[in-house]
Scaffold this motif. Structure first.
Motif, mmCIF file in Angstrom:
data_model
loop_
_atom_site.group_PDB
_atom_site.id
_atom_site.type_symbol
_atom_site.label_atom_id
_atom_site.label_comp_id
_atom_site.label_asym_id
_atom_site.label_seq_id
_atom_site.Cartn_x
_atom_site.Cartn_y
_atom_site.Cartn_z
ATOM 1 N N HIS A 60 0.868 -1.176 0.000
ATOM 2 C CA HIS A 60 0.000 0.000 0.000
ATOM 3 C C HIS A 60 0.902 1.222 0.000
ATOM 4 C CE1 HIS A 60 -3.604 -2.337 0.648
ATOM 5 N NE2 HIS A 60 -2.972 -2.998 1.593
ATOM 6 N N TYR A 61 0.657 2.131 -0.913
ATOM 7 C CA TYR A 61 1.541 3.273 -1.101
ATOM 8 C C TYR A 61 1.748 4.068 0.181
ATOM 9 C CZ TYR A 61 0.958 2.378 -6.102
ATOM 10 O OH TYR A 61 0.947 1.798 -7.340
ATOM 11 N N LYS A 62 0.661 4.408 0.867
ATOM 12 C CA LYS A 62 0.781 5.257 2.054
ATOM 13 C C LYS A 62 1.552 4.564 3.180
ATOM 14 C CE LYS A 62 -3.179 8.180 1.123
ATOM 15 N NZ LYS A 62 -4.470 8.673 1.577
ATOM 16 N N GLU A 63 1.304 3.281 3.383
ATOM 17 C CA GLU A 63 2.050 2.542 4.403
ATOM 18 C C GLU A 63 3.521 2.452 4.030
ATOM 19 O OE1 GLU A 63 0.054 -0.870 6.768
ATOM 20 O OE2 GLU A 63 -0.609 -1.046 4.680
ATOM 21 N N ASN A 64 3.779 2.176 2.758
ATOM 22 C CA ASN A 64 5.153 2.084 2.282
ATOM 23 C C ASN A 64 5.878 3.403 2.532
ATOM 24 O OD1 ASN A 64 7.544 1.496 0.913
ATOM 25 N ND2 ASN A 64 6.518 0.637 -0.854
ATOM 26 N N LEU A 117 6.239 6.947 -5.178
ATOM 27 C CA LEU A 117 5.055 6.309 -4.590
ATOM 28 C C LEU A 117 3.900 7.308 -4.416
ATOM 29 C CD1 LEU A 117 6.777 4.036 -1.916
ATOM 30 C CD2 LEU A 117 5.738 3.317 -4.076
ATOM 31 N N GLN A 118 4.222 8.542 -4.070
ATOM 32 C CA GLN A 118 3.177 9.549 -3.954
ATOM 33 C C GLN A 118 2.500 9.793 -5.313
ATOM 34 O OE1 GLN A 118 5.596 12.654 -2.189
ATOM 35 N NE2 GLN A 118 4.706 12.292 -0.152
ATOM 36 N N ASN A 122 -1.377 9.077 -6.248
ATOM 37 C CA ASN A 122 -2.241 10.125 -6.813
ATOM 38 C C ASN A 122 -2.893 9.688 -8.118
ATOM 39 O OD1 ASN A 122 -1.652 11.792 -4.662
ATOM 40 N ND2 ASN A 122 -0.019 12.857 -5.753
ATOM 41 N N GLU A 123 -2.252 8.763 -8.838
ATOM 42 C CA GLU A 123 -2.807 8.264 -10.100
ATOM 43 C C GLU A 123 -3.967 7.302 -9.893
ATOM 44 O OE1 GLU A 123 0.469 6.560 -12.227
ATOM 45 O OE2 GLU A 123 1.453 8.497 -12.526
ATOM 46 N N LYS A 124 -4.088 6.764 -8.684
ATOM 47 C CA LYS A 124 -5.155 5.790 -8.404
ATOM 48 C C LYS A 124 -6.521 6.413 -8.546
ATOM 49 C CE LYS A 124 -4.526 4.149 -4.361
ATOM 50 N NZ LYS A 124 -4.545 3.388 -3.162
#
Length: 124
Positions: A60-64, A117-118, A122-124
């Protein structure tokens, strides 16, 4: 995305820093620092790579990104401890400068991966 965390340039740089510290800094510390400065540098060095690996494993991007921030903090901690080692004359200026270059590289690579990763988030 990397197939495993060992392919990440930021992990590789932190691993190289950890190896350098074991060879060029930790071995030069006096025995009285075994449970103080030695342990703190080693723990921070291990944390720098371990947090990148753990973040990569979260998927998960935010956790990473959170774990990458922890890793970046560990790299900064390494730098601070090495300044202390130089102030105590445990290491010389050449070694300190080598650590500076490596910590700066680690932080730049970690920051770059965070930005990547940010952007993906944001692309999601």
């Amino acid at each position: 995305m990397a197939g495993n965390f060992e392919e990440l340039h930021c992990w590789q740089a932190c691993y190289n820093l950890k190896t350098y510290l074991k060879t060029n800094v930790l071995k030069k510390l006096p025995k009285i620092e075994k449970f103080e400065l030695h342990a703190q540098i080693l723990r921070a060095a291990r944390s720098s790579t371990a947090n990148i690996a753990e973040g990569w494993g979260r998927y998960h991007y935010k956790e990473n990104i959170n774990f990458l921030r922890f890793s970046r903090g560990s790299v900064a901690e390494i730098w601070d401890h090495c300044i202390e080692a130089k102030d105590c004359d445990y290491i010389n200026l050449e070694t300190l400068n080598a650590v500076r270059l490596q910590t700066e590289k680690c932080i730049q690579l970690i920051n770059g991966y965070i930005r990547y990763l940010q952007q993906k988030n944001n692309e999601k």
